[in-house]
Design a protein around this motif. Structure first.
Motif, PDB file in Angstrom:
ATOM      1  N   MET B 140      75.935  -9.860  44.463  1.00 56.98           N
ATOM      2  CA  MET B 140      77.157 -10.308  45.117  1.00 56.98           C
ATOM      3  C   MET B 140      76.912 -11.759  45.513  1.00 56.98           C
ATOM      4  SD  MET B 140      79.483  -7.815  45.562  1.00 56.98           S
ATOM      5  CE  MET B 140      80.442  -8.164  47.008  1.00 56.98           C
ATOM      6  N   LYS B 174      73.261 -12.139  47.127  1.00 54.51           N
ATOM      7  CA  LYS B 174      72.386 -11.007  47.408  1.00 54.51           C
ATOM      8  C   LYS B 174      72.125 -10.295  46.087  1.00 54.51           C
ATOM      9  CE  LYS B 174      73.605 -10.443  52.209  1.00 54.51           C
ATOM     10  NZ  LYS B 174      74.413  -9.746  53.207  1.00 54.51           N
ATOM     11  N   LEU B 182      73.912  -2.999  45.085  1.00 53.36           N
ATOM     12  CA  LEU B 182      73.525  -2.994  46.489  1.00 53.36           C
ATOM     13  C   LEU B 182      73.964  -1.680  47.123  1.00 53.36           C
ATOM     14  CD1 LEU B 182      74.639  -6.642  47.123  1.00 53.36           C
ATOM     15  CD2 LEU B 182      72.290  -5.843  47.276  1.00 53.36           C
ATOM     16  N   VAL B 183      73.017  -0.747  47.191  1.00 55.55           N
ATOM     17  CA  VAL B 183      73.291   0.560  47.779  1.00 55.55           C
ATOM     18  C   VAL B 183      72.131   0.888  48.725  1.00 55.55           C
ATOM     19  CG1 VAL B 183      74.625   1.433  45.819  1.00 55.55           C
ATOM     20  CG2 VAL B 183      72.155   1.721  45.847  1.00 55.55           C
ATOM     21  N   PRO B 184      72.268   1.920  49.553  1.00 54.96           N
ATOM     22  CA  PRO B 184      71.176   2.260  50.464  1.00 54.96           C
ATOM     23  C   PRO B 184      69.854   2.480  49.729  1.00 54.96           C
ATOM     24  CG  PRO B 184      73.141   3.462  51.073  1.00 54.96           C
ATOM     25  CD  PRO B 184      73.468   2.724  49.837  1.00 54.96           C
ATOM     26  N   TYR B 188      66.578  -6.146  48.463  1.00 56.11           N
ATOM     27  CA  TYR B 188      67.310  -7.216  47.771  1.00 56.11           C
ATOM     28  C   TYR B 188      66.762  -8.565  48.211  1.00 56.11           C
ATOM     29  CZ  TYR B 188      69.858  -7.936  52.172  1.00 56.11           C
ATOM     30  OH  TYR B 188      70.174  -8.214  53.475  1.00 56.11           O
ATOM     31  N   ILE B 220      68.253  -2.345  52.568  1.00 57.56           N
ATOM     32  CA  ILE B 220      69.412  -1.608  53.066  1.00 57.56           C
ATOM     33  C   ILE B 220      68.925  -0.207  53.425  1.00 57.56           C
ATOM     34  CG2 ILE B 220      71.743  -0.826  52.554  1.00 57.56           C
ATOM     35  CD1 ILE B 220      71.743  -2.963  50.291  1.00 57.56           C
TER      36      ILE B 220
END
Lengths: 672, 275
Positions: B140, B174, B182-184, B188, B220
């Motif tokens: 992102m 990111k 970008l997930v749990p 990153y 994350i």
């Protein structure tokens, strides 16, 4: 003139039995003969007068417009003169597709003689027409088979070519098959060339059609030779081939054949070779590319031979000749082989009827003797009946005299012939010896036809005696039709269950295997219990109970097989997509973790454990109900307000409490 | 004894530089022949970022930073320099665009041990921010425009507030390292660059207040909690003299949290902002 006309009317046209012209032809000719005779009677003076025929005609499966001449000699219809039969249908072509054919040539005294041409087409059209010089032109797409050459008294003479082409927009797109063979009075000469499925087979002949020198098959895409057959005066010395990138050499008739016979190179020859080839397991000769090309070629020749034979006399077959050693069979041996056939058929009948007997399937679970005899039947079937069938097929194809009998025996019994006494595994895994009636009178250690006959005899005697014993048992054990029907249902249900257990277990994680094993063993135990019961009303009742029980077990099997997928469904269902402001994206968050954890870590392991330890006919329905309802409740609870439940679930490890909290108990009970 | 001598020398140097800087301040027009770069200072920042949903489109942006800077006596982490409270009400325009408006009160501590001036002074700001996000492959990227109206004063007694405007643009990416998005449970890396310009009557020539180049490594933990740490290099013109540049190396530790205090029934549906 009047006389002539009368004479003409009175002349019946007969087809002799010898003639193979179809019934339809007869009918058509009879119906139309008056009209024809009116036209021809003026010129008709004698019986051998040539008559023209121009109307529709059926030849085998081909129906088209015919135009030919024939004469009647001594009440026989003899084709003589030009012949043509053709079919094509523009309407069919335009609407969908059309098949067309054309057979054109000349008969002389009922023998095809002179130039002949055969065409078979299958076409579609794009229906776009064009007018050129007073003709409509239409493009066609499809395949066309074409054969042409000269026939001399029904036998091919000179060069015959058979081609199959793919046609695209009325132009040749691809040659699918092409064979070119030079004949002299029906005997192939010099060389042959067959193009088939991207390969080219080239071979040579001696004067009498004997295969000679190298027969080589090349691939069109590959410069390497795919397969090579080495002939010497019709004797196939060896085959070299490249199978799966590996070069193989199969040695066949290595030394000179002293007493040989000349036979046709066909399927039977391949069958002989499969016995001769020294390393049996190296290659399946029926997969040989050369064999495939020859078979394709024989197919095309057979098609034309079929048509010519329907019309008149012909021997249109490419008689490629080969030489094989001759192992004469005397009349006694021949008679023995005929007896083997009778004995084999009887043995086969007995063994098949015993092995497919559902009553015996039940009986053998309770009766140790029946179990033993059943195993003996299986062993006789494998060691006697099936190999005898193989040997017999050589006799029936009339090629037994071309294979050395000891090699044929080795081919049929690769692990050696069985003896009169043999061992089978008993019910308790113990070795048991079977010895048939008059065993000491039978000695089939020698490798000859007499031995084969003795084996066939011994097998039949043994099976006969076993059948008697088993029939006695089954008769003594004769039960009412109700029992038989019930048992057939039980067996069908058990088979269904076992099939499902086998097929569904492949995709399942290991932890489900124990449950499956338990289902299997529970079913087996119940079946054994059933078969050991005395035949009373109680047994019938128990049998009916078992049908329902096995049905439920099958449902349980299917429910267990679904469980991994169901858990995945639940996992996905208990996710909530939330917006993460720092990443500015959507992320999945697990929700109601206490519920999912109780489900995954406590409830499902508990249910699996119950299946593994205490599954029985009495609780199978309850377990099925619990499994199915748990899934249903999990789907429901996702959208319910479960905050109180979640508080209560905190650190709860007792599956029974969880079942209660999930409100499964009441549902489970009602389901049951 | 040796240590004492060294301290004396350092103190005199510090005193001298103080004296010189006073002269330079008085004669701010005098630019050096060439740009001068001060020795970089080191700092450690502990930052918390709260993003608290209060309605479908509004959130409370609550940030508290503890900023330490090195001094002679506290060489590494240093001593507390500023406590920084930034609050705003944010408006979620769409999943990719949001705006904020709010205030800052920053407590500045006097880290100059020799100073006899006040130890603590407040600083006030009004700020508004416009943030844009866009996905790029698995990563992102973000653009942030932040405008601040700032009232600051020195540590001296009765010093006047001076007013300045700050114009900030930040570019940040990111990039997930251990996952395809970008997930749990994903690590990153986040490179970022921010340019801070300033204007105001007091700002003569020193328009580039700070250029910050940072690389951060983050993890994350859950959709609602992210931890990150990074290193920042910064440089900018001093307000006293546009020809003199200050530099800094800053270690930054971040906690990002985003609780949702709405009632369950108001949360659903949580993501459908455009309905």
């Amino acid at each position: 003139m009047t006389d002539n006309m009368f004479k003409g009317f009175s002349v019946p046209i007969y087809f002799t039995d010898k003639r193979k012209m179809s019934n339809t032809l007869t009918k058509n000719l009879l119906v139309r003969r008056i009209a024809i005779l009116v036209f021809t009677s003026f010129s008709m003076i004698a019986h051998c007068q040539v008559i023209s025929y121009m109307d529709s005609l059926n030849v085998g499966k081909y129906k088209g417009m015919a135009d030919f001449q024939y004469k009647v000699v001594e009440n026989d219809t003899i084709l003589d003169g030009p012949f043509q039969l053709q079919r094509s249908n523009l309407g069919a072509l335009l609407s969908k597709s059309d098949y067309s054919f054309l057979f054109k040539g000349v008969f002389k005294e009922n023998y095809p003689n002179g130039y002949w041409k055969f065409q078979f087409g299958e076409f579609q059209s794009d229906s776009i027409t064009q007018v050129l010089d007073y003709q409509y032109i239409l493009n066609i797409t499809g395949t066309q088979e074409e054969a042409e050459g000269i026939l001399d008294n029904g036998k091919p003479d000179g060069i015959w070519t058979i081609t199959k082409n793919r046609i695209k927009d009325s132009e040749l797109d691809e040659v699918l098959f092409k064979s070119t063979i030079d004949f002299e009075n029906g005997v192939p000469q010099k060389s042959l060339r067959i193009e088939n499925e991207g390969s080219i087979l080239v071979g040579r002949f001696l004067r009498y059609g004997l295969a000679h020198d190298e027969w080589t098959l090349y691939s069109e895409d590959d410069i390497d030779v795919v397969e090579r057959w080495y002939f010497k005066d019709g004797r196939l010395e060896k085959i070299e081939l490249n199978a799966d990138g590996e070069n193989k050499e199969i040695n066949l008739y290595q030394s000179r054949i002293l007493d040989g016979r000349i036979i046709t190179l066909d399927d039977n020859y391949l069958k002989i070779l499969s016995v001769i080839q020294q390393s049996v397991d190296t290659f399946d000769l029926s997969q040989s590319p050369i064999n495939k090309s020859l078979a394709a070629n024989a197919g095309y020749y057979g098609k034309i031979d079929g048509i010519l034979s329907e019309l008149g006399e012909s021997a249109f077959y490419p008689e490629f000749k080969v030489k094989v050693p001759y192992h004469p069979i005397d009349s006694l041996e021949s008679a023995q082989m005929d007896s083997v056939k009778t004995l084999y058929q009887k043995s086969k009948l007995i063994s098949e009827s015993l092995l497919n007997d559902t009553q015996l399937t039940i009986l053998k679970m309770a009766d140790e003797d029946a179990h033993f005899l059943h195993s003996v039947v299986v062993a006789i079937s494998e060691n006697f009946v099936h190999p005898l069938g193989d040997v017999l097929s050589y006799h029936e194809s009339n090629i037994l005299q071309y294979v050395p009998i000891n090699e044929l025996i080795e081919h049929a019994w690769p692990n050696g012939k069985p003896s009169t006494e043999f061992v089978v595994i008993g019910q308790k895994n113990e070795n048991k010896i079977f010895k048939g009636p008059q065993a000491s009178d039978f000695d089939f250690t020698q490798n000859n036809i007499a031995s084969i006959y003795k084996m066939a005899h011994y097998a039949t005697l043994s099976l006969d005696s076993i059948q008697q014993v088993l029939n006695d048992k089954l008769t003594k054990d004769k039960r009412q039709q109700e029992f038989i029907a019930l048992e057939e249902r039980i067996i069908a249900q058990v088979n269904q269950l076992n099939n499902d257990l086998d097929s569904l277990s492949d995709k399942l994680p290991l932890k489900y295997m124990k449950s499956f094993e338990k289902i299997k063993s529970t079913a087996d135990q119940n079946l054994t219990r059933y078969s050991k019961m005395e035949e009373t009303k109680a047994k019938t009742k128990f049998g009916r109970h078992l049908v329902r029980c096995f049905e439920s077990m099958d449902i349980l099997t299917k429910a267990l097989a679904q469980q991994p997928d169901r858990m995945q469904v639940i996992k996905e269902k208990y996710q909530d997509a939330i917006w993460n402001p720092f990443m500015a994206n959507i992320m999945n968050e697990e929700v109601k973790k206490r519920i999912t954890s109780a489900y995954q870590r406590v409830l499902i392991p508990h249910l699996l454990d119950r299946v593994e330890t205490e599954l029985d006919c009495d609780n199978v329905d309850e377990l099925v109900g619990l499994l199915n309802n748990t899934h249903q409740r999990m789907l429901e609870m996702r959208d319910e307000d479960t905050s109180r439940l979640e508080r209560k679930l905190k650190r709860e490890q007792d599956p029974l409490v969880i079942i209660q909290l999930f409100n499964l108990e009441s549902i489970g009970k009602t389901e049951k | 004894m040796k240590v004492y001598c060294k301290n004396i020398v350092w103190l005199s140097v510090a005193f001298l530089s103080c004296f010189l800087s006073t002269i330079l301040a008085q004669e701010a027009e005098v630019l050096p022949e060439e740009s001068e770069f001060k020795d970089p200072s080191t700092r450690v920042w502990f930052n918390t970022y709260g993003n608290i949903r209060i309605s479908k489109r509004l959130f409370w942006d609550a940030q508290t930073h503890f900023r330490f800077e090195e001094t002679e006596d506290t060489p590494f982490i240093g001593q507390i320099g500023q406590i920084y409270n930034r609050h705003a009400i944010g408006y979620i325009y769409s999943k990719k665009v949001n705006f904020s408006l709010g205030g800052v009160v920053r407590i500045n501590f006097n880290t100059d041990e020799n100073s006899t001036a006040r130890n603590v002074v407040p600083e006030w700001r009004i700020w508004h921010q416009y943030q844009f996000a866009q996905p790029l492959y698995s990563a992102m990227i973000y653009h942030r425009i932040r405008i601040e109206h700032r009232w600051t004063q020195g540590f001296e007694e009765n010093s006047e507030y001076i007013f300045r405007n700050r114009w900030r643009y930040m570019f940040r990416a990111k990039v997930p390292l251990t996952n395809h998005k970008l997930v749990p449970k994903t690590l990153y890396v986040s490179p970022e660059a921010e340019l801070i310009m300033q204007s105001g009557k007091e700002v003569v020539g020193s328009v580039m207040e700070d250029l910050r180049l940072t690389t951060t490594l983050g993890y994350i933990v859950t959709p609602r909690l992210t931890l990150a740490a990074g290193l920042m290099y910064s440089q900018g013109q001093t307000i006293e003299n546009a020809g003199i540049f200050k530099q800094g190396w800053t270690m930054r530790f971040h906690v990002y949290f985003s609780p949702d205090i709405r009632k369950v029934k108001n949360k659903l549906p949580a993501i459908h902002l455009d309905d």
